[in-house]
Write an enzyme that holds these catalytic residues in place. Structure first.
Site, short mmCIF file in Angstrom:
data_model
loop_
_atom_site.label_atom_id
_atom_site.label_comp_id
_atom_site.label_asym_id
_atom_site.label_seq_id
_atom_site.Cartn_x
_atom_site.Cartn_y
_atom_site.Cartn_z
N THR B 205 -2.04 -6.39 -10.27
CA THR B 205 -0.90 -5.71 -9.68
C THR B 205 0.30 -6.63 -9.83
O THR B 205 0.15 -7.85 -9.82
CB THR B 205 -1.20 -5.52 -8.18
OG1 THR B 205 -2.29 -4.61 -8.06
CG2 THR B 205 -0.01 -4.97 -7.43
N ARG B 233 -8.00 7.91 -6.26
CA ARG B 233 -8.05 6.78 -5.34
C ARG B 233 -6.67 6.14 -5.23
O ARG B 233 -6.03 5.84 -6.25
CB ARG B 233 -9.06 5.73 -5.79
CG ARG B 233 -9.14 4.48 -4.89
CD ARG B 233 -8.28 3.35 -5.41
NE ARG B 233 -8.44 2.08 -4.70
CZ ARG B 233 -7.75 0.97 -4.95
NH1 ARG B 233 -6.84 0.98 -5.90
NH2 ARG B 233 -7.96 -0.14 -4.27
N GLY B 235 -4.56 2.94 -3.56
CA GLY B 235 -4.77 1.59 -3.04
C GLY B 235 -3.62 1.16 -2.15
O GLY B 235 -2.91 1.99 -1.59
N ASP B 236 -3.44 -0.14 -2.05
CA ASP B 236 -2.43 -0.64 -1.11
C ASP B 236 -1.01 -0.63 -1.68
O ASP B 236 -0.05 -0.60 -0.92
CB ASP B 236 -2.78 -2.07 -0.67
CG ASP B 236 -2.66 -3.04 -1.84
OD1 ASP B 236 -1.68 -3.81 -1.88
OD2 ASP B 236 -3.53 -3.00 -2.73
N GLY B 256 -4.40 -7.95 -4.50
CA GLY B 256 -5.77 -8.40 -4.24
C GLY B 256 -6.66 -7.22 -3.93
O GLY B 256 -6.50 -6.14 -4.48
#
Lengths: 361, 335
Positions: B205, B233, B235-236, B256
Site C-alpha cells: 500500500t 473485500r 481493507g483499511d 500493513g
C-alpha cells in the site's frame, strides 16, 4: 454493573406533530425489540447475539414460539443469525432492510456492521440488494472470512455461498420510499430520510429535508460484561448508487471496545469525518480527563453540527447514554436495574441543554 | 509561517532477505516520489494537492501495490481503493472497487470535492469517474506479470497473500511456505503476516502525509489490497479513521495487516492520543504502534501541524521516506 441495552431507529428532525399513524408503529417496534433484547439478556445470551437479534427474528413475527423456549435452544439448532438488529431490519418503518430508502436509481443498497468489544472483532457489509438481514451477513463476514468488510457483488456472492435468506430486490422497496425518492428528486436533494406524512398537506417539505430518521442500531452489555454493537441501514434517500455511509465504517457509525459500545445515526458524511463512535470510546479512555460514558457521548454529539448526529451507547458498567443533537431520535433502553425508556423526542429541559438525554444506572 | 514536512510510505512488512537490487529500486522510487512532494512544497503548494500528486506518482509506478502493480483478487482482476483527507475541516473522500480508473486517489478526491458524499464504491464509483471525465483504462493495464505469478503461488498456498515483489527462484516454492505458514511463533516475530511467510508477503500500500507552510495537514492512502482477496473485500486504506486520517493537528497514513488496522482504528488513534492524551507526534505514533496493534502487524507515517514527521512499525520493515523544510531528507526500509 449488570446488563444493559439501548437501541435506536434513527435520529432526525422529526417534528412533534408526527401523526399517530407514523409514530405508533415505530414505538411498537421499539418496545417489541426492547422486550426481545431484555428477555435474551436475562436468559444469559451474549451481547453479540443480542445486538444481532434486535433486527430479526421472523420466527417471532410469524410463529408464536415462546421466547423462553427459543432462547434456550442450543445455538447449533437455532438459525445461527439471531439478533436484535434483525428485528428492526424487518420492520418497514425504519430505514434498514425492508423499508430502506432508495438510491437515485430507485434501488436499495443496504449496509451494516457488527463489532464485539472484548475482542475488537468486527464485520461489515455494503451494497446489498437481496440479503434479508444485512447485519447477519456482517456477522458472517466476521466469523467466516479472514476479512472484515465485503461489499456489492462480492458480498452478494458470499451471501449465497453462506446460504443466508435472500429475497427479490423488490421485497425491500416500499411505496413510502418510492414517494420519498420522488420528492427528493423534485427537490433535487439528498435526504437522510423523511418522516413527514406524504399526503399533500405538508407545507414544510423543503424545511424537512434534513429529517434524518432511519438507520437502526443496538448496543448491549451482557451479564458477563461483554460489549457489542450493531448498526444497519439503507443509507440516504436519493443517494448516488455506490455511496457508502458511516454505518459500515468501524469507528464512524459503529464501534465497541472493552469500555463501551456505540451505534450512531444521522448524516453519514459528518459521522465519518468525526469518527463519532470511536471518539466516544476515545474520550473515555485517554488520560486524566477520561470521561464517563454520558459525558463522552454528550461531548461528541455536541461537537457535531446541529441536526446531524445521534447515538446510543452502553458502558461495561451497565450505564446507558442516548444523545442526539437532532430534534428527535427513535430510541429505547433497558437496564438490569429495571429502568426502561422508549422515546422519540427529548423533554424541554434536556432540550435546553443541547437536546441530549441520557440514562445512568 | 509554519514549516512544511512530508512523509511517504510504500508498505509495511518487508522480507529481511529482500534482494539488494530490489531494495535499491524501492529506494529510488521512494526518493523520486518524495522529491515530487518536496518540489511542490518548496513552491508553496497546499497539503491536499501535494498528497494527491505524490500518491499519483506512487500509483503510476508499478513497483508498489497500488494503481498499476496492484495485487490481484482471487478472480485475477484488480480492485483498487483509496482515500484522502483534508485536515482543514476534516473533509474526506474515498473509493473502493475501482477497476478502470488510472489514479484512484484522484477519484477519491473528486468524491470529496464534487459529490455530496464521502465514499463511493464499485459500479457507482466507476460511473462517477466517467461523469467526472477522469482517465480510465482497461483493467488489464493494472495487472503485471509479477502479480499474475504471485496469485498462482497464493492460490497454491491456499491463503491470502499481501503481495510479493521478490523474483521467484527455485527456493521459493511451496515447501518454503509450508514450513513457515503454520507457525504462530513466526507470526509473533513478524515473519508471517496475514497467514503468509514474510518471504512471500510484502504489502505495498502507498501513502503520503503532508503539512504545508500554512500548517494545514492532509493524508492519502491507495492500494490494490490483498493478493487473492475475495472479490468485494474492502481493507483499511479507504476507511477514514483506519488507514487514513487528518485533522488540525496531524495527518496519518497506515499500511500493513488491514484487518488489524481497522480493528484499532489506527490512523484516528494517533490523532486521538495527541488530542486527548496530549502526547506529541512521535510519542503518539509509538504508543499506538506498541499498544494498539495487539496481534497485528502494521506501520504508519505521520506529520504534525508543527512541521514534525514521524513513523513507526512493529514488523520487519517499512518502505518510507520523509523530508522537512530544514533540508532533512531520507528514505529507508529497515528499523
Amino acid at each position: 454493573m449488570g446488563w444493559a441495552l439501548a437501541l435506536h431507529g434513527g435520529a432526525g428532525d422529526v417534528p412533534r406533530t408526527l401523526p399517530p399513524e407514523s409514530r405508533e408503529p415505530r414505538l411498537a417496534t421499539l418496545r417489541r425489540c426492547l422486550d426481545i433484547g431484555t428477555a435474551a439478556l436475562r436468559e444469559g445470551r451474549t451481547a453479540l447475539d443480542v445486538v444481532e437479534l434486535v433486527v430479526r427474528p421472523p420466527l417471532l413475527v410469524s410463529s408464536p414460539v415462546p421466547l423462553s423456549v427459543w432462547c434456550r435452544q442450543p445455538r447449533a439448532i437455532l438459525d445461527p443469525i439471531h439478533g436484535q438488529v434483525r428485528e428492526l431490519e424487518d420492520c418497514p418503518h425504519f430505514n434498514a432492510g425492508r423499508g430502506s430508502v432508495l438510491t437515485s436509481d430507485g434501488t436499495v443498497e443496504m449496509e451494516a456492521c457488527v463489532m464485539e468489544g472484548a475482542t475488537l472483532r468486527c464485520g461489515a457489509v455494503s451494497g446489498l440488494s437481496t440479503v434479508a438481514n444485512a447485519v447477519s451477513l456482517a456477522r458472517l463476514v466476521m466469523e467466516k472470512t479472514p476479512h472484515i468488510y465485503l461489499a456489492f457483488d462480492g458480498a452478494e456472492a458470499f451471501a449465497r455461498k453462506q446460504g443466508v435468506e435472500t429475497k427479490d430486490p423488490s421485497h425491500f422497496i416500499t411505496d413510502h420510499n418510492i414517494e420519498r425518492l420522488r420528492q427528493a428528486k423534485e427537490a433535487n436533494r439528498v435526504q437522510i430520510d423523511y418522516t413527514q406524512p406524504m399526503k399533500g398537506q405538508n407545507t414544510q417539505a423543503p424545511a424537512d429535508d434534513n429529517s434524518q430518521t432511519g438507520t437502526v442500531g443496538c448496543v448491549a452489555v451482557d451479564a458477563a460484561g461483554n460489549l457489542a454493537t450493531a448498526t444497519s441501514t439503507g443509507g440516504l434517500v436519493n443517494k448516488m448508487p455506490g455511496r457508502i455511509g458511516d454505518t459500515p465504517l468501524v469507528g464512524a457509525g459503529t464501534y465497541a471496545n472493552a469500555l463501551c459500545a456505540v451505534s450512531a445515526t444521522g448524516k453519514g458524511e459528518e459521522i465519518i469525518r468525526r469518527t463519532v463512535a470511536r471518539d466516544v470510546a476515545a474520550l473515555m479512555e485517554h488520560g486524566d480527563d477520561a470521561l464517563p460514558l454520558r459525558d463522552a457521548a454528550a461531548r461528541v454529539v455536541a461537537g457535531a453540527p446541529r441536526g446531524t448526529v445521534g447515538l446510543v451507547a452502553v458502558s461495561r458498567q451497565g450505564e446507558v447514554a442516548m444523545a442526539h443533537n437532532t430534534t428527535a431520535m427513535f430510541r429505547a433502553c433497558a437496564t438490569e436495574a429495571g429502568h426502561t425508556e422508549v422515546g422519540i423526542w427529548t423533554d424541554a429541559d434536556a432540550a435546553a441543554n443541547g437536546e441530549t438525554v441520557s440514562v445512568a444506572l | 509561517m509554519a514549516r512544511w514536512a512530508i512523509a511517504i510510505h510504500g508498505g509495511a512488512g518487508v522480507d529481511p532477505n529482500l534482494p539488494e537490487h530490489r531494495q535499491e529500486e524501492a529506494k529510488r522510487v521512494l526518493a523520486r516520489c518524495l522529491q515530487v512532494g518536496v518540489d511542490l512544497l518548496r513552491a508553496g503548494a497546499q497539503a491536499l494537492d501535494v498528497v494527491e500528486a505524490v500518491v499519483r506518482e506512487l500509483e503510476t509506478d508499478p513497483f508498489f501495490n497500488s494503481g498499476r502493480g496492484s495485487a490481484l483478487t482471487r478472480a485475477g482482476t484488480v480492485e483498487m481503493e483509496a482515500s484522502i483527507m483534508d485536515g482543514r475541516g476534516r473533509r474526506c473522500g474515498a473509493v473502493s472497487g475501482v477497476s478502470t480508473v488510472k489514479n484512484p486517489v484522484s477519484l477519491a478526491r473528486r468524491v470529496m470535492d464534487k459529490s455530496p458524499h464521502s465514499y463511493l464504491a464499485f459500479d457507482g464509483a466507476e460511473k462517477f469517474a466517467r461523469e467526472q471525465g477522469l482517465e480510465t483504462v482497461d483493467n488489464s493495464y493494472f495487472i503485471t506479470e509479477d502479480n499474475v505469478g504471485m496469485l498462482k503461488l497464493a492460490k497454491e498456498a491456499g491463503t491470502i497473500l499481501f503481495d510479493y515483489r521478490i523474483p521467484l527462484t527455485g527456493a521459493d516454492t511451496c515447501s518454503a511456505l509450508a514450513g513457515a505458514a503454520d507457525s504462530s511463533n513466526h507470526h509473533k516475530a513478524g515473519m508471517v503476516m496475514n497467514g503468509l511467510p514474510i518471504s512471500v508477503y510484502a504489502p505495498e500500500t502507498v501513502g503520503c502525509a503532508v503539512v504545508d507552510s500554512s500548517g494545514a495537514c492532509a493524508a492519502a492512502t491507495s492500494t490494490g489490497g490483498l493478493m487473492n482477496k475475495m472479490t468485494g473485500r474492502i481493507g483499511d486504506s479507504p476507511l477514514i479513521g483506519s488507514g487514513t486520517y487528518a485533522c488540525g493537528a496531524c495527518a496519518v497514513s497506515c499500511t500493513g495487516e488491514g484487518e488489524a488496522i481497522i480493528r484499532c482504528t489506527l490512523a484516528r488513534d494517533v490523532a486521538a492520543v495527541m488530542e486527548y492524551k496530549g502526547l506529541p507526534l512521535q510519542q503518539a505514533v509509538d504508543y499506538c504502534v506498541k499498544e494498539r496493534l495487539d496481534e497485528g502487524f502494521a506501520g504508519l507515517i505521520a506529520v504534525s501541524s508543527d512541521g514534525e514527521v514521524a513513523y513507526g512499525f512493529n514488523c520487519t520493515g517499512m518502505f518510507r521516506g520523509c523530508a522537512t523544510e530544514d533540508g532533512f531528507m531520507e528514505v529507508g526500509i529497515w528499523e
